[in-house]
Scaffold this motif. Structure first.
Motif: not given
Length: 257
Positions: A92-102, A131-132
């Motif tokens: 997919t080649r991630r283009k946007k920032m993904l926030t992973i929260a936990g 971004k974690f």
């Protein structure tokens, strides 16, 4: 805790149950995964090992959500993350920032798992797109256009397990995560439009790190929620389906709020 959701402007909120099974994938159900579509965006909640099959089998792009929530660090809830990261690196080649929260240590455990499963990959190529964020119990924070709140669930020690509440799009959704009974969960769900509640056991009530059906049925009236749907369903519950009076979720189920 202020739990007033943001305005929806009349747009619906839809929750898709991608995986409603327990850690054993009882009765062939997929492990934990939930997709929330709201006016403020799309959220993926939980990332079980079958995440990629569930997403791609439903035609959901892995680049279509900007927030991923994880309740705790058991493999049936976050074990799909290495495959998602692999997809971002090669497909997919991630283009946007993904926030992973936990919970605390999610970032550490994710990269440890990634290096174990796919050694020698150059992870620096994707780390800048992820971004974690640590979700602390008894707190709330804004993540994008959503407010995410958390309480600690009595499920793991010393690791922290969370119950989660998402407010946004004019609706409130609570997910118990894996949890034994606790009165704080009753207060946490107050006024929610949807309560996704785990129900792993039936007769094994002595295993108090999970919820069981007789206990939930007995205490259903304590939960002031518009709709309660059972999920994380185990063998004991699924084999007694004709005895279950509360609403049970199923893989692929869509709930409009």
């Amino acid at each position: 805790m202020n739990q007033n959701p943001t305005a929806s402007n009349g747009a619906p909120v839809t929750v898709t149950l991608m995986g409603t099974g327990d850690a054993f994938a009882s009765f062939g159900r997929s492990q934990s995964g939930y997709l929330i579509d709201a006016p403020g965006g799309r959220i993926l909640m939980e990332a079980g090992p079958g995440l990629m099959q569930a997403l791609k089998g439903s035609g959901v792009s892995t680049d279509s959500f900007d927030l991923l929530l994880i309740s705790h660090l058991h493999g049936d809830h976050f074990g799909g993350l290495p495959f998602l990261i692999l997809d971002y690196m090669w497909e997919t080649r991630r283009k946007k920032m993904l926030t992973i929260a936990g919970p605390a240590r999610l970032e550490e455990r994710t990269w440890s798992l990634m290096r174990t499963m796919f050694p020698h990959f150059e992870l620096d190529k994707i780390k800048h797109k992820l971004k974690f964020v640590v979700l602390e119990p008894e707190s709330s924070q804004r993540l994008g256009k959503f407010k995410v709140s958390a309480i600690r669930s009595p499920h793991t020690k010393p690791d922290i397990s969370l119950s989660l509440r998402i407010d946004g799009g004019g609706k409130s959704i609570v997910f118990s995560g894996d949890s034994g009974w606790n009165d704080e969960l009753v207060d946490f769900t107050d006024g929610a439009d949807l309560f996704l509640c785990e129900c792993t056991y039936y007769e094994s009530a002595h295993l108090n790190f999970h919820l069981n059906y007789p206990l939930l049925a007995k205490n259903r009236d304590k939960f002031n929620v518009r709709r309660m749907v059972l999920t994380h369903l185990g063998r004991e519950v699924l084999s007694r389906e004709d005895e279950i009076a509360l609403e049970m979720g199923y893989d692929g189920m869509k709930i409009k709020l």
